[in-house]
Enzyme design. Structure first.
Site, PDB file in Angstrom:
ATOM      1  N   CYS A   1      26.832  -5.579  33.379  1.00 15.45           N
ATOM      2  CA  CYS A   1      27.925  -4.553  32.916  1.00 15.45           C
ATOM      3  C   CYS A   1      27.199  -3.810  31.287  1.00 15.45           C
ATOM      4  CB  CYS A   1      28.975  -5.797  32.680  1.00 15.45           C
ATOM      5  SG  CYS A   1      29.801  -6.758  33.890  1.00 15.45           S
TER       6      CYS A   1
ATOM      7  N   HIS B   1      37.085  -0.719  34.111  1.00 18.36           N
ATOM      8  CA  HIS B   1      35.679  -1.366  34.237  1.00 18.36           C
ATOM      9  C   HIS B   1      35.165  -0.712  34.987  1.00 18.36           C
ATOM     10  CE1 HIS B   1      31.998  -3.863  32.850  1.00 18.36           C
ATOM     11  NE2 HIS B   1      32.444  -4.507  32.553  1.00 18.36           N
TER      12      HIS B   1
ATOM     13  N   CYS C   1      30.091  -7.704  25.626  1.00 19.65           N
ATOM     14  CA  CYS C   1      29.871  -8.732  27.508  1.00 19.65           C
ATOM     15  C   CYS C   1      28.807  -8.407  28.420  1.00 19.65           C
ATOM     16  CB  CYS C   1      30.865  -9.912  27.548  1.00 19.65           C
ATOM     17  SG  CYS C   1      31.896  -9.497  28.112  1.00 19.65           S
TER      18      CYS C   1
END
Length: 403
Positions: free
Chosen positions: A91, A359, A389
């Site tokens: 991510c 996202h 994260c």
């Protein structure tokens, strides 16, 4: 050491990551190329203007496989002499692309880079590339692997975060995103996406759900309860790792977790000489970057230790930061960050986040850096920190200082 400056930051609107999403017809390479072209055109770049294109994407398979960065360069109007580097830090891939580029410049390896990322989640499904940590029993057993949703619920249980609090944060994200769009706060960075005929197919984030309330969210079923408690029973694995917890409280659902979307973003980073050559004014200085590894089971607590690290490395304190962008992968991730540093929510994700707008994995890190820069400029504030994260237990962060 040479300073690294941000000269420009652009992003696409985020489309719903499914077959009826507005960006579903656009490939990863094509959307990336539109972002690269926007950077080129907005800044008058010609020839071998940048040393490299560093591009993050997470699910590196199929049309997102190979060296997607180089494919995107060739699909764009950039000169073919510019190479491309595809990277994957899950991510944080888009942020890591920016951080690598900045540190290359600081080390004297080139005058400028374009860095960013892409993820077309509606076309290339998350997890379709496989992952040893999840599918190799010897590694999964050693790390006490559980899916990210279970990890988010572990954070909520460990740190006393309730569903009501998580839902309230999610409503706030929706309200802030709606207000930001109404106030045209993203206008400086948004690049409308066009089809092959040059017609605009998306010019605003389409995942948002204005009008969301705590009451409507309260009616949603916890998304990870069954996989935790019934089959395959990941709660038992988690409790083996954290025996002090009596049970895992499952508080996360579709409304307080990040949305699955398509999107891309790019950041133009260069040294002082690059700006002088092209007549460009730097918008911000990249003051510090950091990454760290964390517990792979709880997995998503990385923003806390990586923020501690980046502040220590740069000789700063949390009070030196005016604004924060903490990726809203799950509500508990942001709440744990605010809890750990006693940061007021008025400074965190002030224009909404991934719960409201989605996202797009490989792009999000570069998106939030651009959002942070725009907001620092809009409000006249000086310093911002962006952090995410990361799957399998990592964290990444970037501190920028407005010029």
């Amino acid at each position: 050491m040479t300073e690294a400056y941000i000269y420009d930051a652009v992003r696409s609107p985020r489309g719903k990551g499914r077959k009826d999403g507005s960006l579903h017809e656009v490939t990863s390479a094509a959307l990336s190329a539109q972002m690269l072209n926007a950077v080129k055109e907005r800044n008058g770049l010609e020839g071998h203007a940048v040393e490299d294109v560093i591009w993050g994407n997470v699910t590196q398979v199929g049309e997102q496989g190979g060296c997607l960065a180089r494919t995107a360069v060739l699909a764009s109007d950039l000169d073919q002499s510019i190479p491309g580097l595809a990277i994957n830090r899950f991510c944080a891939s888009g942020m890591e692309a920016v951080n690598i580029a900045a540190n290359q410049i600081k080390g004297g390896a080139g005058m400028a880079y374009i860095a960013g990322g892409v993820e077309m989640m509606g076309r290339v499904a998350m997890g379709s590339d496989g992952a040893a940590i999840a599918v190799d029993p010897s590694i999964a057993m050693k790390t006490y692997f559980v899916p990210q949703g279970i990890s988010a619920d572990i954070i909520a249980t460990e740190y006393g975060i309730t569903r009501e609090e998580a839902d309230a944060l999610s409503v706030l994200s929706q309200n802030r995103a709606e207000a930001a769009w109404k106030d045209n706060r993203f206008a400086k960075s948004i690049v409308p996406v066009k089809d092959i005929n040059g017609l605009t197919i998306l010019d605003r984030d389409e995942y948002m759900r204005p009008g969301t309330t705590v009451e409507t969210l309260g009616a949603l079923k916890a998304s990870f309860k069954d996989m935790g408690e019934v089959m395959p029973g990941f709660d038992k694995i988690a409790l083996m790792k954290y025996p002090h917890l009596e049970k895992i409280e499952h508080i996360h659902h579709a409304g307080n977790s990040s949305g699955i979307v398509d999107g891309s973003a790019a950041v133009l980073i260069g040294n002082k000489e690059f700006g002088e050559k092209y007549g460009l004014k730097p918008r911000a200085r990249i003051r510090a970057t950091a990454k760290i590894g964390t517990d792979p089971t709880i997995m998503l607590t990385g923003p806390v230790p990586v923020t501690e690290k980046i502040l220590a490395d740069s000789g700063m304190s949390i009070s030196d930061i005016d604004l924060f962008e903490v990726n809203e992968a799950f509500a508990a991730v942001v709440m744990r960050f605010m809890q750990a540093f006693n940061v007021d929510e008025s400074k965190v994700n002030v224009n909404g986040g991934a719960i409201a707008m989605g996202h797009p994995l490989g792009a999000t890190g570069s998106i939030i850096i651009g959002t942070l820069l725009d907001e620092l400029e809009r409000t006249g504030k000086g310093t911002g920190l962006a952090t995410l994260c990361i799957a399998s237990g990592m964290g990444a962060a970037t501190i920028i200082e407005r010029i």
